[in-house]
Design a protein around this motif. Structure first.
Motif, short mmCIF file in Angstrom:
data_model
loop_
_atom_site.label_atom_id
_atom_site.label_comp_id
_atom_site.label_asym_id
_atom_site.label_seq_id
_atom_site.Cartn_x
_atom_site.Cartn_y
_atom_site.Cartn_z
N SER A 14 0.85 -1.19 0.00
CA SER A 14 0.00 0.00 0.00
C SER A 14 0.88 1.24 0.00
O SER A 14 2.09 1.16 0.26
CB SER A 14 -0.90 0.01 1.23
N GLU A 15 0.27 2.38 -0.26
CA GLU A 15 1.03 3.62 -0.24
C GLU A 15 1.63 3.87 1.14
O GLU A 15 2.78 4.29 1.25
CB GLU A 15 0.11 4.77 -0.64
N THR A 16 0.89 3.58 2.18
CA THR A 16 1.39 3.77 3.55
C THR A 16 2.56 2.84 3.83
O THR A 16 3.58 3.24 4.41
CB THR A 16 0.27 3.52 4.57
N GLU A 17 2.44 1.58 3.41
CA GLU A 17 3.52 0.63 3.64
C GLU A 17 4.77 1.02 2.86
O GLU A 17 5.90 0.91 3.39
CB GLU A 17 3.07 -0.77 3.21
N GLU A 18 4.61 1.47 1.64
CA GLU A 18 5.78 1.83 0.84
C GLU A 18 6.44 3.09 1.39
O GLU A 18 7.67 3.20 1.41
CB GLU A 18 5.40 2.03 -0.62
N ARG A 19 5.65 4.02 1.87
CA ARG A 19 6.22 5.22 2.48
C ARG A 19 7.07 4.85 3.70
O ARG A 19 8.17 5.38 3.89
CB ARG A 19 5.08 6.18 2.88
N GLU A 20 6.61 3.90 4.49
CA GLU A 20 7.37 3.43 5.65
C GLU A 20 8.63 2.69 5.21
O GLU A 20 9.69 2.78 5.85
CB GLU A 20 6.49 2.53 6.50
N PHE A 21 8.54 1.96 4.11
CA PHE A 21 9.69 1.25 3.56
C PHE A 21 10.85 2.22 3.30
O PHE A 21 12.01 1.93 3.64
CB PHE A 21 9.25 0.54 2.27
N TYR A 22 10.58 3.37 2.70
CA TYR A 22 11.65 4.33 2.42
C TYR A 22 12.21 4.91 3.71
O TYR A 22 13.42 5.13 3.83
CB TYR A 22 11.16 5.44 1.48
N ARG A 23 11.36 5.16 4.66
CA ARG A 23 11.82 5.71 5.94
C ARG A 23 12.79 4.74 6.61
O ARG A 23 13.87 5.13 7.07
CB ARG A 23 10.63 6.00 6.86
N VAL A 24 12.42 3.46 6.63
CA VAL A 24 13.25 2.46 7.31
C VAL A 24 14.56 2.24 6.58
O VAL A 24 15.64 2.20 7.20
CB VAL A 24 12.47 1.13 7.45
N THR A 25 14.53 2.07 5.24
CA THR A 25 15.78 1.80 4.52
C THR A 25 16.74 2.98 4.62
O THR A 25 17.95 2.78 4.80
CB THR A 25 15.51 1.45 3.05
N ALA A 26 16.22 4.20 4.54
CA ALA A 26 17.10 5.37 4.68
C ALA A 26 17.68 5.44 6.07
O ALA A 26 18.87 5.78 6.26
CB ALA A 26 16.32 6.65 4.38
N GLN A 27 16.88 5.10 7.05
CA GLN A 27 17.35 5.13 8.44
C GLN A 27 18.46 4.12 8.68
O GLN A 27 19.46 4.41 9.34
CB GLN A 27 16.16 4.86 9.37
N VAL A 28 18.29 2.91 8.15
CA VAL A 28 19.31 1.88 8.35
C VAL A 28 20.62 2.28 7.67
O VAL A 28 21.71 2.15 8.25
CB VAL A 28 18.82 0.52 7.81
#
Length: 310
Positions: free
Chosen positions: A132-146
């Motif tokens: 979903s759009e919400t899940e994908e938005r969180e995906f970018y937040r997490v990968t950038a954070q790591v």
């Protein structure tokens, strides 16, 4: 002639290379060469994705394929690294960010060499398909954070995990602050991707100069890989006299890092780097240069071409 619907997503404007504004690389280079080793982590028993089976051999687990891929992190990476060090080239690693947490030795070796880090998702067994759009938005937040936590680098670009995407991917990448994507196999130069929160640019990657495609097919081995790399370079080098080109070599340590293949990578780099007018660089630096010097002009050209055929 079919008519475009007003709500169609039209990320890429048509731009024929024969008459678009010229690209000029630093110091008049003809070819911008970037190396893209893919460091991947495949989960032993991943959750199933309804759109694609991560391990087509069933039932799971697939020890054969899992272990073959993980050999790259244990052995092949280090063999490949020796060749890169010999030629004093930096890479843009397309990494599943879980690699940075599971294998600190790999992370430290890349950080010590000031490599650039491009997202390839979290694990190569977790896809964007179906997000979903919400899940994908969180995906970018997490990968950038790591990536920031593990390497100190800011995430700037992405190759979709296992070449997966959603209709929202370019918009959400740009919204998250990323500014280049390498999933579009459409050009020999960078190109604008039209998004609301840009700029976002496509940096040419390769499905053909890619050991994952070649060595997975019967009959293709290291000698053929080396020859097509040289052949492609020769053409791009000649064309680059008028307008700069990009050449990417996509690598996977579990493939190119095998003992019987590694000499061919050394041969390819010897050949290409033996020419004047080669900018050995990274995807980040290509995107930065292109945005600073060519993006606006190319975006206007592509927009005019779109209007001509609308």
């Amino acid at each position: 002639m079919p008519q475009r619907r007003p709500n169609d997503l039209d990320y890429i404007g048509y731009s024929p290379i024969i008459d678009r504004p010229s690209v000029r690389w630093p110091d008049g280079a003809r070819v911008a060469l970037w190396l893209a080793p893919n460091l991947e982590f495949y989960e032993y028993q991943p959750d199933r994705n309804p759109y694609a089976d991560q391990w087509p051999r069933i039932p799971h687990p697939d020890v054969m394929n899992y272990s073959y891929r993980d050999s790259g992190n244990r052995v092949g990476f280090w063999r490949m690294l020796e060749v890169f060090d010999q030629h004093k080239v930096r890479a843009t690693v397309s990494t599943n960010v879980a690699v940075l947490e599971h294998f600190p030795e790999l992370r430290d070796a890349m950080v010590a060499r000031d490599w650039e880090f491009m997202s390839h998702g979290t694990y190569n067994t977790r896809y964007l398909f179906g997000m979903s759009e919400t899940e994908e938005r969180e995906f970018y937040r997490v990968t950038a954070q790591v990536i920031k936590r593990q390497t100190g680098k800011t995430l700037k670009g992405m190759l979709g995990p296992a070449f997966t995407a959603t209709p929202n991917t370019p918009e959400l990448m740009a919204e998250a602050g990323l500014y280049y994507q390498v999933d579009w196999f459409i050009d020999d130069q960078p190109f604008p991707i039209t998004v609301k929160n840009g700029p976002l640019v496509g940096v040419p990657y390769s499905r053909l100069l890619n050991d994952a495609l070649l060595f997975s097919s019967p009959g293709f081995e290291g000698d053929y890989f080396a020859q097509i790399c040289k052949d492609q370079f020769d053409v791009l080098y000649a064309e680059g006299a008028d307008s700069g080109r990009v050449m990417c070599i996509a690598l996977h340590p579990f493939l190119i890092g095998q003992p019987h293949r590694i000499a061919y990578l050394n041969d390819v780099l010897d050949y290409i780097l033996g020419h004047d007018g080669v900018w050995a660089t990274t995807a980040d630096e290509i995107a930065d240069w292109y945005i600073a010097h060519h993006h606006a002009e190319h975006l206007a050209y592509a927009s005019n071409a779109r209007l001509r055929v609308a």
